[in-house]
Design a protein around this motif. Structure first.
Motif, PDB file in Angstrom:
ATOM      1  N   ILE A  39       0.744  -0.568   0.284  1.00 40.56           N
ATOM      2  CA  ILE A  39       0.098   0.194  -0.165  1.00 40.56           C
ATOM      3  C   ILE A  39       0.615   1.067   0.357  1.00 40.56           C
ATOM      4  O   ILE A  39       0.538   2.528  -0.330  1.00 40.56           O
ATOM      5  CB  ILE A  39      -1.126  -0.158   1.526  1.00 40.56           C
ATOM      6  N   THR A  40       2.364   1.195   0.352  1.00 37.30           N
ATOM      7  CA  THR A  40       2.840   2.400   0.348  1.00 37.30           C
ATOM      8  C   THR A  40       3.639   2.824  -0.934  1.00 37.30           C
ATOM      9  O   THR A  40       3.792   3.882  -1.129  1.00 37.30           O
ATOM     10  CB  THR A  40       4.536   2.413   0.909  1.00 37.30           C
ATOM     11  N   TYR A  74       1.506   1.620  -3.728  1.00 39.45           N
ATOM     12  CA  TYR A  74      -0.301   2.149  -4.841  1.00 39.45           C
ATOM     13  C   TYR A  74      -0.828   2.800  -4.127  1.00 39.45           C
ATOM     14  O   TYR A  74      -0.965   3.405  -5.801  1.00 39.45           O
ATOM     15  CB  TYR A  74      -0.633   0.732  -3.708  1.00 39.45           C
ATOM     16  N   SER A  75      -0.646   3.793  -3.383  1.00 40.86           N
ATOM     17  CA  SER A  75      -0.878   4.962  -2.836  1.00 40.86           C
ATOM     18  C   SER A  75      -0.590   5.727  -3.702  1.00 40.86           C
ATOM     19  O   SER A  75      -1.421   6.631  -4.059  1.00 40.86           O
ATOM     20  CB  SER A  75      -0.851   5.206  -1.329  1.00 40.86           C
ATOM     21  N   ILE A 109       1.373   5.411   4.062  1.00 45.30           N
ATOM     22  CA  ILE A 109       0.631   4.015   3.470  1.00 45.30           C
ATOM     23  C   ILE A 109      -0.999   4.731   2.969  1.00 45.30           C
ATOM     24  O   ILE A 109      -0.725   5.954   2.739  1.00 45.30           O
ATOM     25  CB  ILE A 109       0.377   2.934   4.449  1.00 45.30           C
ATOM     26  N   GLY A 110      -1.562   3.869   2.620  1.00 46.16           N
ATOM     27  CA  GLY A 110      -3.063   4.416   2.428  1.00 46.16           C
ATOM     28  C   GLY A 110      -4.216   4.809   3.533  1.00 46.16           C
ATOM     29  O   GLY A 110      -3.432   4.035   4.459  1.00 46.16           O
ATOM     30  N   GLU A 149      -8.563   2.497   0.571  1.00 43.06           N
ATOM     31  CA  GLU A 149      -7.624   2.406   0.140  1.00 43.06           C
ATOM     32  C   GLU A 149      -6.433   0.933  -0.126  1.00 43.06           C
ATOM     33  O   GLU A 149      -6.364   0.387  -1.607  1.00 43.06           O
ATOM     34  CB  GLU A 149      -6.769   3.996  -0.866  1.00 43.06           C
ATOM     35  N   THR A 150      -6.526   0.443   0.990  1.00 37.88           N
ATOM     36  CA  THR A 150      -5.972  -0.633   1.282  1.00 37.88           C
ATOM     37  C   THR A 150      -6.716  -2.162   0.902  1.00 37.88           C
ATOM     38  O   THR A 150      -6.323  -2.682  -0.091  1.00 37.88           O
ATOM     39  CB  THR A 150      -5.808  -0.897   2.225  1.00 37.88           C
ATOM     40  N   MET A 185      -6.385  -1.872  -3.244  1.00 36.54           N
ATOM     41  CA  MET A 185      -4.855  -2.288  -3.182  1.00 36.54           C
ATOM     42  C   MET A 185      -4.571  -3.330  -2.931  1.00 36.54           C
ATOM     43  O   MET A 185      -5.020  -4.027  -4.027  1.00 36.54           O
ATOM     44  CB  MET A 185      -3.452  -1.611  -3.011  1.00 36.54           C
TER      45      MET A 185
END
Length: 351
Positions: free
Chosen positions: A163-164, A166-167, A295-296, A300-301, A304
């Motif tokens: 997520i770090t 992806y966001s 992160i998100g 959002e997580t 992902m």
């Protein structure tokens, strides 16, 4: 109170070792998760050794948690016993500030209070403890569903490393027609390459090591640029829409700024110990942007995780027993892992 077992540190200089500690009982909206796997993040080491200067001991790290629901409170309806679920870097937030209301709990006005470890469990008013443990109790609103088609061990690092990357990729519009660069091929960087490629972007990896070229291409990089080769860097001047820097060591950013198009953005997700020098003229002269991201949020997580399930994306891991965590930390400091350690928590119950 639930009596739990795990591994943790009792001082900044002590090795991680077995310990017992209390978690809150399963509340009305809680789920109890039997932990199967926990990824090892560089943040875990910073926390265990009090390098961020807020650790309270005993300290139990771990925020890339995958397991199955063991029990649920009477008011918890999102998950049932046996569901494969995950817990990332947050187990709570204030839920009332502007960021929380927008689904951006990672930027909660209360800051670190809701962290999976090193925050505060408001129910028992004790420091929160992480996933190097046999089980965890979490409000169902901060629990995530893990796609069943993914290897649960390889999915664990998605809860932080995934997520770090992806966001910021989503926020700054990575996709078809965009040229995206990832700096560094470590636990974060390898996820950035996989995700940017799956989003349809032309994906480049920047590395100082020629030995990583083939690995990067296998992970999805369309091109690999040796960042210390001035000719290779110059060949890509003013061509990138987005560059994400995953490196946590001090380094010069100016050469990368020069690779951005006008109005393009470079995002810092690596967290160096010392301040980075910033040369402002490459930013000024092309109206380029330098930004940060963590992160998100929970929504959002989950997005992902669903994206990773659809595209069959997970981390590249090396499985370890919990008893090897101290040597894993030392190897992580030397970048001696491809590309994320993951703890088999069965080793806690059956050494």
């Amino acid at each position: 109170m639930l009596v739990c077992t795990g591994f943790g540190a009792t001082s900044p200089s002590s090795p991680l070792a077995p310990l017992t500690f209390n978690r809150r009982d399963v509340g009305e909206n809680d789920v109890e998760i039997e932990i199967m796997y926990c990824g090892v993040c560089h943040s875990d080491l910073h926390f265990a050794r009090d390098e961020w200067h807020f650790t309270q001991y005993p300290a139990v790290p771990g925020h890339e948690i995958v397991g199955r629901v063991k029990s649920a409170g009477a008011g918890a309806h999102k998950y049932k016993v046996g569901d494969l679920v995950g817990v990332g870097c947050m187990v709570n937030s204030c839920r009332t500030c502007a960021a929380c209301q927008e689904g951006l709990e990672q930027y909660c006005a209360e800051g670190f209070a809701g962290q999976t470890y090193g925050g505060i469990d408001k129910v028992i008013n004790e420091p929160s403890k992480g996933g190097y443990s046999d089980r965890i109790v979490v409000d169902e609103n901060f629990v995530l569903r893990i796609p069943e088609n993914l290897d649960p061990a390889a999915a664990a690092p998605l809860l932080c490393a995934g997520i770090t990357l992806y966001s910021p990729l989503r926020h700054w519009g990575a996709g078809p027609g965009k040229k995206v660069g990832i700096i560094g091929l470590g636990g974060l960087g390898h996820m950035g390459v996989k995700l940017a490629h799956a989003m349809g972007a032309e994906t480049a990896l920047f590395t100082t090591s020629a030995s990583k070229v083939e690995d990067a291409k296998k992970l999805g990089a369309n091109l690999v640029i040796l960042s210390q080769d001035e000719a290779q860097m110059a060949a890509h001047a003013e061509s990138f829409d987005l560059i994400i820097d995953t490196v946590s060591a001090s380094h010069d950013l100016a050469p990368y700024f020069n690779l951005l198009k006008r109005d393009a953005t470079m995002v810092q997700v690596g967290a160096p110990e010392h301040p980075l020098p910033i040369s402002v003229f490459p930013l000024l002269m092309r109206r380029r942007n330098f930004a940060g991201s963590i992160i998100g949020g929970i929504k959002e997580t989950q997005e992902m995780l669903d994206f990773c399930g659809k595209h069959n994306i997970a981390a590249e891991i090396e499985m370890i027993p919990i008893q090897s965590i101290n040597s894993a930390y030392e190897r992580m400091l030397k970048s001696d892992v491809k590309y994320r350690f993951c703890i088999d928590m069965a080793s806690l119950r059956h050494p």
